[in-house]
Design an enzyme around this catalytic site. Structure first.
Site, short mmCIF file in Angstrom:
data_model
loop_
_atom_site.label_atom_id
_atom_site.label_comp_id
_atom_site.label_asym_id
_atom_site.label_seq_id
_atom_site.Cartn_x
_atom_site.Cartn_y
_atom_site.Cartn_z
N SER A 137 64.87 -36.07 -10.18
CA SER A 137 65.75 -37.24 -10.13
C SER A 137 65.01 -38.53 -10.40
O SER A 137 63.88 -38.73 -9.97
CB SER A 137 66.41 -37.32 -8.75
OG SER A 137 66.90 -38.63 -8.52
N LYS A 138 65.69 -39.40 -11.11
CA LYS A 138 65.13 -40.72 -11.42
C LYS A 138 64.76 -41.50 -10.18
O LYS A 138 63.90 -42.36 -10.21
CB LYS A 138 66.19 -41.55 -12.16
CG LYS A 138 66.37 -41.22 -13.61
CD LYS A 138 67.42 -42.16 -14.17
CE LYS A 138 67.38 -42.16 -15.68
NZ LYS A 138 68.25 -43.21 -16.23
N ARG A 139 65.45 -41.19 -9.10
CA ARG A 139 65.26 -41.97 -7.89
C ARG A 139 64.03 -41.53 -7.11
O ARG A 139 63.56 -42.23 -6.22
CB ARG A 139 66.49 -41.85 -6.99
CG ARG A 139 67.78 -42.14 -7.74
CD ARG A 139 68.94 -42.18 -6.79
NE ARG A 139 68.71 -43.10 -5.69
CZ ARG A 139 69.59 -43.37 -4.75
NH1 ARG A 139 70.75 -42.79 -4.78
NH2 ARG A 139 69.30 -44.23 -3.78
#
Length: 492
Positions: free
Chosen positions: A255-257
RNA sequence: GACCCCAUCGUCUAGCGGUUAGGACACCGCCCUUUCACGGCGGCGGCACGGGUUCGAUUCCCGUUGGGGUCGCCA
């Protein structure tokens, strides 16, 4: 043999994803290995999401990793280069529209007058009824009269998927086949005239004469549409290679997060770019030379081959990354390590300007075997710049807790005071003499000294560290420690 | 849900019909050693399951299960 032309086509969305970095690396390695051309193309057609400055972040990520490109747009302070540009997708709109029109003229694509609202409603209905969400085909066979009757109503352009089946001969996934009826007639040009990704990517790859399309396997099913488009447009079909994706430590799509999704996070954490390059390539590729894992960038170019690419996704393993980083740190020269570590010390608030370059190099050298990341330099060397204000409690209990602790410190001080040649060997000899005189173990003197000098129980080798710290400072700290121990003893 | 892909120690992987299933990281011992780290030695630990094919399956085929991906007028 036609020269290899490969590309990466990142979308500037704000950062350079670890998966993109892996894809870029594989393409770059293949280009460098074969003497081919590595092309950088910016997929910035989504005007709502792309921001100009985002492109620079990608540039910075690539530069950090040492991935250079032969053709690409002007960005990150570099001029455009390459003869088959422009390399910014947003500047290729005319070309995309021209090619789309060609498809319409050939009846391989058609105008669709359905509105977004109609289509959304249709899709929702299909989902509610648990039918596969498909385009109805409403505008597929409109007659010239019907089209004329639409006047200037806005329309999108849809690709007319032919009957039959589509097969991808994928270099890593093997032969992959799908029935065309599984593929919807998809939109290739939006009503506002913007090309859709599928059209743009195929037109650009075709016109830029890309020979190998290597990208994440999240594009594998998209690739069916792409070969349909390649064939319809009459371009030479490139070889496809869909590379397994990078998963996070729990096995999910990274995930980008999540910290670490951005390659630059690793620079932040004290990792060397060569570590990331080495690690990423190992996640999905194995060298011919069995058992070998440690590679420099240059060695990778030499050893790389498409044949040894794997097909299953790999989870990110921080422990292995740390180990690998330690290996790469040890391959650095002390001077290189010093230069990489100084900014980190500065950032931590230490003034290194009071020391000579030569001194700083020696400092780096005595830590080189010990630190797993560059950032670890801080706890390993902070005491050189600031005298300890507190001592590690557990170590105090262990080393200074005995009644004779003060006496030991006093004898160490006495042994140090007459030393005129303050260096590793002399210091070592002084300790050995203490051991000989008292019959105690070396550790009985070494550990209390380390604690007095650094405030900790771990760090660089004691003789090395003491030499670098200097006689005056070492004696000061020893005396301060002796006072501390006496005060502690009195209190108890 | 439909379609596509994947499946060897906890993790990354070697293996391409017959191997005591190999290596690396991690973990656990021991050694080296002034601590930590490095290094060395040893250990723990794996072919997801069920059917076939075959004299013989980790390996080939089918299914199941599990994981991932795609199904946008995002890229």
């Amino acid at each position: 043999m036609t020269p290899i032309r490969v590309r990466i086509a990142p979308s500037p969305t704000g950062f350079f994803h670890i998966g993109n970095a892996k894809t870029a690396l594989i393409n770059w390695l293949y280009a460098r290995k074969t003497g081919g051309t590595f092309i950088l193309r910016l997929e910035d057609t989504d005007t709502e999401r792309s921001e100009a400055q985002y492109a620079d972040i990608i540039c910075e990520g690539l530069r950090w990793l040492g991935i250079d490109w032969d053709e690409g747009p002007a960005f990150g302070g570099e001029a455009e280069r390459g003869a088959l540009g422009p390399y910014r997708q947003s500047e290729r709109r005319e070309i995309h529209c021209r090619e789309a029109q060609r498809l319409v003229d050939d009846a391989k694509a058609y105008r669709c007058f359905c509105t977004k609202e109609e289509l959304d409603a249709e899709r929702e209905r299909a989902q509610a009824e648990k039918r596969p969400p498909r385009y109805s085909g409403k505008c597929r066979n409109l007659t010239a009269e019907q089209i004329a009757a639409m006047g200037d109503r806005p329309y999108s352009v849809r690709f007319r998927v032919p009957e039959g089946a589509t097969v991808i001969e994928d270099l890593v996934q093997g032969s992959v086949r799908v029935e065309n009826k599984e593929i919807d007639d998809f939109i290739i040009v939006k009503p506002n005239g913007d090309p859709v990704f599928h059209l743009a990517v195929v037109v650009d790859d075709g016109l830029m004469e890309i020979t190998h399309v290597m990208r994440g396997d999240d594009h594998l099913t998209n690739a069916f549409r792409h070969v349909l488009l390649f064939n319809a447009l009459g371009y030479k079909l490139p070889t496809f290679a869909h590379l397994p994706m990078v998963l996070d430590e729990t096995g999910k799509k990274y995930s980008k997060r999540l910290h670490g999704a951005n390659v630059l996070d690793w620079r932040e954490d004290g990792y060397l770019p060569e570590t990331i390059v080495n690690y990423l390539v190992l996640l999905g590729w194995t060298p011919e030379e069995e058992g070998r894992e440690l590679f420099t960038r240059t060695e990778l170019v030499e050893a790389f081959s498409l044949e040894r690419l794997g097909k299953s996704a790999g989870k990110f393993d921080l422990k292995k990354l740390q180990w690998l980083n330690g290996q790469h740190i040890r391959m650095l020269s002390p001077e290189e390590l010093r230069d990489k570590v100084l900014p980190i010390l500065h950032k931590a608030g230490f003034d290194t300007s009071v020391k000579s370059q030569e001194w700083l190099t020696r400092m780096a050298a005595i830590c080189q075997e010990k630190i797993p990341t560059l950032n670890e330099i801080v706890p390993y060397t902070d005491f050189f710049f600031v005298a300890p204000t507190a001592y590690d409690e557990k170590a105090v209990a262990k080393q200074w807790g005995k009644p004779y602790a003060a006496e030991h410190l006093a004898s160490i001080i006495a042994a140090f005071e007459p030393i005129s040649s303050w260096d590793h060997d002399t210091l070592k000899a002084a300790f050995e003499k203490l051991v000989a005189d008292t019959g105690l173990a070396l550790g009985q003197f070494v550990h209390p000294t380390r604690l007095a000098l650094t405030g900790k129980s771990v760090g660089p080798g004691l003789f090395e560290l003491t030499e670098l710290l200097g006689k005056d400072e070492s004696l000061n700290r020893l005396r301060a420690a002796a006072a501390f121990v006496r005060a502690r003893g009195d209190a108890a």
